[in-house]
Structure formats: C-alpha cells, structure tokens
Scaffold this active site. Structure first.
Site, PDB file in Angstrom:
ATOM      1  N   CYS A   2      11.435  23.407  10.195  1.00  0.00           N
ATOM      2  CA  CYS A   2      11.465  22.283   9.256  1.00  0.00           C
ATOM      3  C   CYS A   2      12.511  22.551   8.188  1.00  0.00           C
ATOM      4  CB  CYS A   2      10.094  22.149   8.606  1.00  0.00           C
ATOM      5  SG  CYS A   2       8.771  22.007   9.808  1.00  0.00           S
ATOM      6  N   ARG A  29      17.013  20.252  10.934  1.00  0.00           N
ATOM      7  CA  ARG A  29      15.934  21.216  11.134  1.00  0.00           C
ATOM      8  C   ARG A  29      14.631  20.532  11.537  1.00  0.00           C
ATOM      9  NH1 ARG A  29      17.138  26.173   8.870  1.00  0.00           N
ATOM     10  NH2 ARG A  29      14.937  26.658   8.923  1.00  0.00           N
ATOM     11  N   TRP A  74       9.388  19.012  11.565  1.00  0.00           N
ATOM     12  CA  TRP A  74       9.408  18.985  13.034  1.00  0.00           C
ATOM     13  C   TRP A  74       7.982  19.304  13.446  1.00  0.00           C
ATOM     14  CZ3 TRP A  74      10.105  23.051  17.185  1.00  0.00           C
ATOM     15  CH2 TRP A  74      10.482  22.468  18.406  1.00  0.00           C
ATOM     16  N   ASN A 100       6.716  25.959   6.635  1.00  0.00           N
ATOM     17  CA  ASN A 100       7.507  26.043   7.866  1.00  0.00           C
ATOM     18  C   ASN A 100       6.870  27.146   8.709  1.00  0.00           C
ATOM     19  OD1 ASN A 100       9.367  26.063   9.844  1.00  0.00           O
ATOM     20  ND2 ASN A 100      11.108  26.652   8.566  1.00  0.00           N
ATOM     21  N   GLY A 101       6.423  26.804   9.914  1.00  0.00           N
ATOM     22  CA  GLY A 101       5.771  27.813  10.748  1.00  0.00           C
ATOM     23  C   GLY A 101       4.432  27.311  11.246  1.00  0.00           C
ATOM     24  N   GLU A 467      25.991  24.901  30.763  1.00  0.00           N
ATOM     25  CA  GLU A 467      26.221  24.449  29.388  1.00  0.00           C
ATOM     26  C   GLU A 467      26.686  22.990  29.354  1.00  0.00           C
ATOM     27  OE1 GLU A 467      26.752  24.444  25.160  1.00  0.00           O
ATOM     28  OE2 GLU A 467      25.374  25.313  26.634  1.00  0.00           O
ATOM     29  N   LYS A 471      24.681  19.888  27.408  1.00  0.00           N
ATOM     30  CA  LYS A 471      25.293  18.998  26.414  1.00  0.00           C
ATOM     31  C   LYS A 471      25.026  17.534  26.776  1.00  0.00           C
ATOM     32  CE  LYS A 471      25.597  22.111  24.663  1.00  0.00           C
ATOM     33  NZ  LYS A 471      25.056  22.732  23.454  1.00  0.00           N
ATOM     34  N   GLU A 474      21.237  16.897  26.077  1.00  0.00           N
ATOM     35  CA  GLU A 474      20.872  16.898  24.647  1.00  0.00           C
ATOM     36  C   GLU A 474      21.386  15.663  23.920  1.00  0.00           C
ATOM     37  OE1 GLU A 474      20.708  21.001  22.504  1.00  0.00           O
ATOM     38  OE2 GLU A 474      22.563  20.912  23.642  1.00  0.00           O
ATOM     39  N   HIS A 490      21.221  24.566  50.517  1.00  0.00           N
ATOM     40  CA  HIS A 490      19.877  25.165  50.631  1.00  0.00           C
ATOM     41  C   HIS A 490      18.795  24.233  50.121  1.00  0.00           C
ATOM     42  CE1 HIS A 490      21.961  28.772  51.790  1.00  0.00           C
ATOM     43  NE2 HIS A 490      22.715  28.640  50.730  1.00  0.00           N
ATOM     44  N   LYS A 584      17.279  22.271  15.112  1.00  0.00           N
ATOM     45  CA  LYS A 584      18.467  23.119  15.223  1.00  0.00           C
ATOM     46  C   LYS A 584      18.134  24.521  15.723  1.00  0.00           C
ATOM     47  CE  LYS A 584      22.774  24.205  14.938  1.00  0.00           C
ATOM     48  NZ  LYS A 584      23.618  23.814  16.050  1.00  0.00           N
TER      49      LYS A 584
HETATM   50  C1  AGP Z   1      21.928  24.007  21.890  1.00  0.00           C
HETATM   51  O1  AGP Z   1      22.722  22.889  21.742  1.00  0.00           O
HETATM   52  C2  AGP Z   1      20.535  23.806  21.488  1.00  0.00           C
HETATM   53  N1  AGP Z   1      20.439  23.438  20.142  1.00  0.00           N
HETATM   54  C3  AGP Z   1      19.626  24.966  21.838  1.00  0.00           C
HETATM   55  O2  AGP Z   1      19.666  25.189  23.224  1.00  0.00           O
HETATM   56  C4  AGP Z   1      19.973  26.282  21.125  1.00  0.00           C
HETATM   57  O3  AGP Z   1      21.110  26.831  21.686  1.00  0.00           O
HETATM   58  C5  AGP Z   1      18.813  27.258  21.296  1.00  0.00           C
HETATM   59  O4  AGP Z   1      17.664  26.694  20.715  1.00  0.00           O
HETATM   60  C6  AGP Z   1      19.123  28.611  20.666  1.00  0.00           C
HETATM   61  O5  AGP Z   1      19.338  28.455  19.293  1.00  0.00           O
HETATM   62  P1  AGP Z   1      20.037  29.663  18.512  1.00  0.00           P
HETATM   63  O6  AGP Z   1      21.415  29.837  19.060  1.00  0.00           O
HETATM   64  O7  AGP Z   1      20.028  29.238  17.080  1.00  0.00           O
HETATM   65  O8  AGP Z   1      19.186  30.879  18.748  1.00  0.00           O
END
Ligand code: AGP
Length: 589
Positions: A2, A29, A74, A100-101, A467, A471, A474, A490, A584
């Site tokens: 958060c 966040r 969040w 937060n947590g 990757e 992208k 996401e 396969h 994030k």
């Molecule tokens: C990537 O675009 C995402 N936000 C997510 O996969 C991220 O890479 C993952 O949560 C790891 O975060 P970090 O690099 O802050 O540890």
C-alpha cells in the site's frame, strides 16, 4: 503493498490536500481505495475522508489543518469497500491508524477487544490495531502504547498512527518499507520517496524494529524492542523531482521505456568495484544462483544464458519456487537476488533462507533504502531512478545489462562488455524512431480485439519471450502465452487456429533456422505470423525488424514488447501505469 503518506506542519495549512497529492504519487503501490485523516484546526477529534477506487482527480472535503495522514490500499484482508479503506479510527476518534502488511493474529486480538466493549465498523485486520492502541493508552503514554501494540502484531507490518492528543504521527516498521522526509520545518512520513520529493530529498529509511515520532519539534527515532531513543542520521538522495514526474509523457510507462536510452548505458559507469570483486569470487569457484519474482525472475533466467555463453554454470530459480532447492546453497554460493523494489516478500524469504545457509547475497536492485539492500553482502544498485509505472521496464533492462557486464568481467572482457552496452543504447536510440512507433501502433490496432496470442523464442530469446508476453498481459490484459520454440510439437501447437496471432522472437544466432522452421509449422496451421528479429523473412505477415546486436539483440526485442504492450493497453482502455489487480511490489507472500 500500500501507499502511506503523512505530514506534520503543512506550510499551507491544507495538510489533507497535501497528503492526497502525495498519495497520487504512490498509487502504483495499490489503488483499490484511498483515505485521509486530519487533525483539523480547532476541532475536538480526528476527521476522515475515504473512498474505494483510484484517486484520479478526487479532491478531499476535509477541513484545514497542519497534520494529516493518508493511505492508498491494495486489498488483502477485507473486500474493497469504503469501510475497509484506511485510515481506521478508535472508538473516540482520537487515534487513526493506517497499515501496510498483514496482521496474522488479528482475529484473537479482536475477540479480546470485543469482550472489552470496543465497537468495530470494518472487516480489516488494521482496525484492530486502532482499538488495541486505544486500550493500551488507557494506562500508558501514547508512544509506549503504540510500541507495545506493535510488538503484539504477528506478520510483516508497517503502521502509522495519527494521535490527536499528542498532535503527532508515530510509525513502526517490521518488514514493509517506511521513509522519513526532513523538510524545512515540515516533516514527512511515506512508504516511498516520490510522495515528498517535491519538498525534500533529505531522508531516513527506517530499519526493521525501528519507530519514529514526528511532531512540531521534529523527528525522533526509537528502537521498538527497548523503547530507547536512537540518533537519526539522514542521507541526501541524488533523485530530482522530475524523476518522479511524467516529464511531458502521457504515462510513466512510456517515459520509463524511453528513459532506457540513458539508464542502460549508465550501468557501464557504476558498480565497477563490486563487479570486479564478484568476478574474482566467481573465478575462485563460487556457485551462482540467480533469483527474483515476475519480471525479475526473467532477468535471472536471461542472465543464466549470458553466464552460459561465457562458459560459466549458474542456476536461475524463481523466488516463489526457491525453497526446495535451498538445500544446495552453501558458504561458497553467490545468491543474486534481483528486485526493482527490494521489498518483494518471496524474494526476501528466499534471501533469508540462503543467508541461513551461509550464502553471500548480492542484491541487484533499483529502489534505494530497501530491505533487500540491508540484507545483502554486496549491492549492485542499477541506478535507473524511481520506477513509477507498475509494469517494470527500465529497472529490468538495467538489471540485465548490469549482470551481462558481470559475465564479461569474469572472462576479462569487461571493457568490451561496456562498449557493447554503450553501442546498444546508441543503436536503440536510432531504432526508437517514428517509423517503428507507427508500425507498432498499427499492429496494436490490428490486434486490439484479440483475446489470445502466443509467442515463441529459443535460447536467449526464450526468457525474452517470457518478458515480452508478461508486458502484453500486464498492460493490455490479453492472454499472451510464451513457449520455448522447441515445445511446440509436444502439445501446444494444438492452440493454433486460422488467424491466431503468433510472435516469433529471434536473433541472428545459431538457432535462427530452427526457430524459423517452428514458425513455418505455425504458419501451416493458419497462424498470423509476427516476426520480431534482425533479419528479413517472407514467412511473416508482420515483421518488426529489430537491430542486430548479436547476443544483446534481446534488448531490442524486449523493448518492442514493452511498446506494443503500451499501445495495446492504451487502445483497450487499460491504465498503463496502474494495471488492474496489480501493485508495484508484492510485499505479502
Ligand atoms: C513487472 O512488470 C511486475 N511489476 C512484476 O512481475 C515484478 O517484476 C515482480 O513483482 C517483482 O518485483 P520486484 O522487482 O520489485 O521484486
């Protein structure tokens, strides 16, 4: 994860509005709901304004005042409702808590407080904290009541408390990040620096087990266990306000994609001492284990290929699958923990386990002052600056180029490695031209209504495909499924039908022809063939010709994925900076 932001002595006497502006800078966040609590001028109790959804252009209705505390959520415990939004008040509206947590033992605490007559209005674990502080402050001074309460909470948590009677903000950290900003007669508390970077870059990052009290007289630091005061030594960050602003771009994601033209070459001028020391360790026989989550785990996998290219064995294990393999970690193991935020719970758990087994931890991080940075023996800070968009781009390419440079340093080719990275950024600068952007925008339009697409890549292009697909997922919420090219026959080739979009990522390398023959098989089943590689081929319906950079070609291929994801996301009405259901960094298991 958060966003937390609080201010003492707001110079405009509009602390609630100031806090809301700061929260907007932390929305990456978490953006399920937001809320602000204020100690209004000449009023007898705390007032709160909280709502579900993103802050957007919202304004607060709260009255004037100099002290306020806010939160952007969040959701973990309790649905996304106004009542569950933070801050949460005690029965007398004298104490407001944000958190937060996760409080793992909140149910048993709540049962006891209900017996004592406390009245709850939400389903959250957080509200329990407000009432427990209220209960303890009946017999103790507020900060000791808060320290004692915090010590009773099980789980990784950070709390911030607005206390009416002492006109102060008191915060405690154990796991989730907290940072203090020291302004001129103004003091800030936040979960991340961008919230107050406009006012100051003089900061103190709290360590686990530490607490701070912010009031008119300034900021005091305490050890929660001993409840003893400690001296607070601040640091000045080399971050500037514009680093946390869009800089004329419509979205942070697009800005950060273009910032790679500077951030990638920057990796050649930092971490030299650490890279040379690590190269010596690797040459002296240390085992190499690379770990991370999500995009960071794909950086780990791509780095494994870069190490192999130099004839160096290593293993890449996603942090959420680390434990079964931790038994192979020992004193002569370098564990490279890759993380943009340095706060991702699964990565920290893997690191703590590796440390227990005597491994040396190398943190490959972007955000400064993180938990991972404190746990590490060596820090490779990749210097990409604040990454605000939830979708990671510049941090990933800076982490990958930093690890690439390490692989070259092990084989005494560090200077060559640097030249190649510098050349990469110059070539990519020419590549990111209007012609490419127009081609990607028209491809995004062509694919706008597709719900499924597939991607194949081989060897170094396999992690690049992972990757690229992430992208797309996401940013546009399209089901983009990546495969190793060799996997096709396969089973997964069953998914290909007439017009199914299929991306083929490749380089001018020893497996180019194999990948093209896999592409031919997909085409034979009617796939819509989209090539992302540095050579011509008329097997493809669409060809995004990327720069031929030998083993670094994957950087261009991945940046195409970042941009296509952006344009697809914008086209499909998604928020490129704050994708649904994401945060994030994931600070809970
Ligand atoms: C990537 O675009 C995402 N936000 C997510 O996969 C991220 O890479 C993952 O949560 C790891 O975060 P970090 O690099 O802050 O540890």
């Amino acid at each position: 994860m958060c966003g937390i932001f609080g201010i003492i002595n707001d110079k405009n006497n509009q602390a609630a509005a100031t806090v809301l502006e700061g929260l907007k800078k932390l929305e990456y966040r978490g953006y399920d709901s937001w809320g602000v609590a204020i100690i209004p001028n000449n009023k007898k109790e705390i007032q709160v304004d909280k709502h579900i959804g993103k802050i957007g252009e919202a304004k607060t209705i709260l009255p004037a005042g100099k002290i306020a505390l806010g939160h952007t959520r969040w959701a973990t415990h309790g649905g996304v409702t106004d009542n569950n939004a933070h801050p949460h008040l005690d029965c007398n509206k004298k104490i407001a808590v944000i958190h937060n947590g996760i409080v793992e033992n909140y149910q048993e605490i709540k049962v006891d407080l209900l017996k004592k007559g406390h009245h709850f209005v939400s389903e959250t674990d957080t509200e329990v904290i407000a009432h427990l502080i209220e209960e303890k402050s009946k017999t103790k001074k507020i900060n000791f009541a808060i320290f004692e309460t915090f010590k009773l909470l099980r789980g990784s948590n950070a709390i911030a408390v607005l206390d009416f009677d002492s006109q102060s903000i008191i915060a405690c950290r154990n796991g989730s990040p907290l940072v203090v900003g020291l302004g001129t007669d103004q003091y800030f508390l936040a979960s991340d620096v961008p919230a107050f970077l406009k006012e100051t870059n003089k900061v103190y990052f709290l360590n686990d087990g530490e607490a701070v009290i912010l009031n008119n007289n300034g900021v005091k630091l305490f050890d929660i266990e001993t409840e003893k005061e400690r001296s607070l030594v601040s640091q000045t960050l080399d971050w500037k306000l514009e680093d946390a602003e869009k800089g004329g771009y419509p979205h942070f994601l697009l800005k950060e994609i273009y910032e790679q033209l500077k951030t990638i070459p920057k990796t050649t001028s930092i971490n030299e001492k650490e890279i040379r020391e690590l190269a010596d360790k690797i040459n002296s026989g240390y085992k190499i284990v690379l770990t991370g989550c999500g995009t960071a785990s794909y950086c780990a996998l791509a780095s494994k290929y870069f190490f192999a290219q130099q004839g160096i064995d290593s293993s890449a294990i996603p942090s959420y699958e680390f434990m079964p393999f931790s038994k192979f970690i020992d004193k002569k193991t370098l564990v490279f923990a890759i993380s943009q935020s340095g706060e991702t719970a699964d990565t920290l758990i893997a690191v703590k386990e590796a440390k227990k087994r005597g491994a040396e931890i190398v943190a490959v991080i972007n955000a400064r002052g993180s938990t991972l940075e404190r746990l590490a023996n060596t820090v490779l800070s990749v210097g990409a600056g604040p990454e605000i968009a939830v979708v990671s781009t510049k941090a990933f390419t800076s982490q990958l180029s930093t690890l690439y440079l390490l692989t070259t340093a092990v084989k005494n080719k560090y200077e060559i490695g640097k030249e190649k990275i510098i050349n990469l950024s110059q070539v990519i600068t020419k590549f990111l031209n209007t012609q490419l952007i127009n081609q990607l925008i028209s491809l995004a339009k062509q694919l706008m209504n597709e719900e499924h697409m597939y991607l194949i890549g081989k060897h170094l292009n396999y992690p690049a495909t992972l990757e690229f697909a992430l992208k797309i997922k996401e940013t546009s919420y399209v089901h983009a499924e990546p495969f190793a090219a060799g996997e096709l026959k396969h089973g997964v080739i069953t998914l290909i039908q007439k017009g199914t979009p299929c991306f083929v990522l490749a380089s001018n390398d020893e497996v180019k022809d194999e990948v093209l023959s896999s592409a031919a098989e997909i085409k034979a089943r009617g796939g819509l063939m989209i090539g992302v590689f540095p050579f011509e081929s008329n097997e493809f319906d669409v060809l995004i010709k990327t720069p031929d950079l030998e083993d670094l070609t994957i950087f261009g291929n991945i940046i195409v994925g970042q941009l296509l994801g952006y344009y697809l996301g914008v086209g499909r009405g998604a928020d490129p900076d704050k994708p649904r259901n994401l945060a994030k960094s994931v600070t809970v298991k």
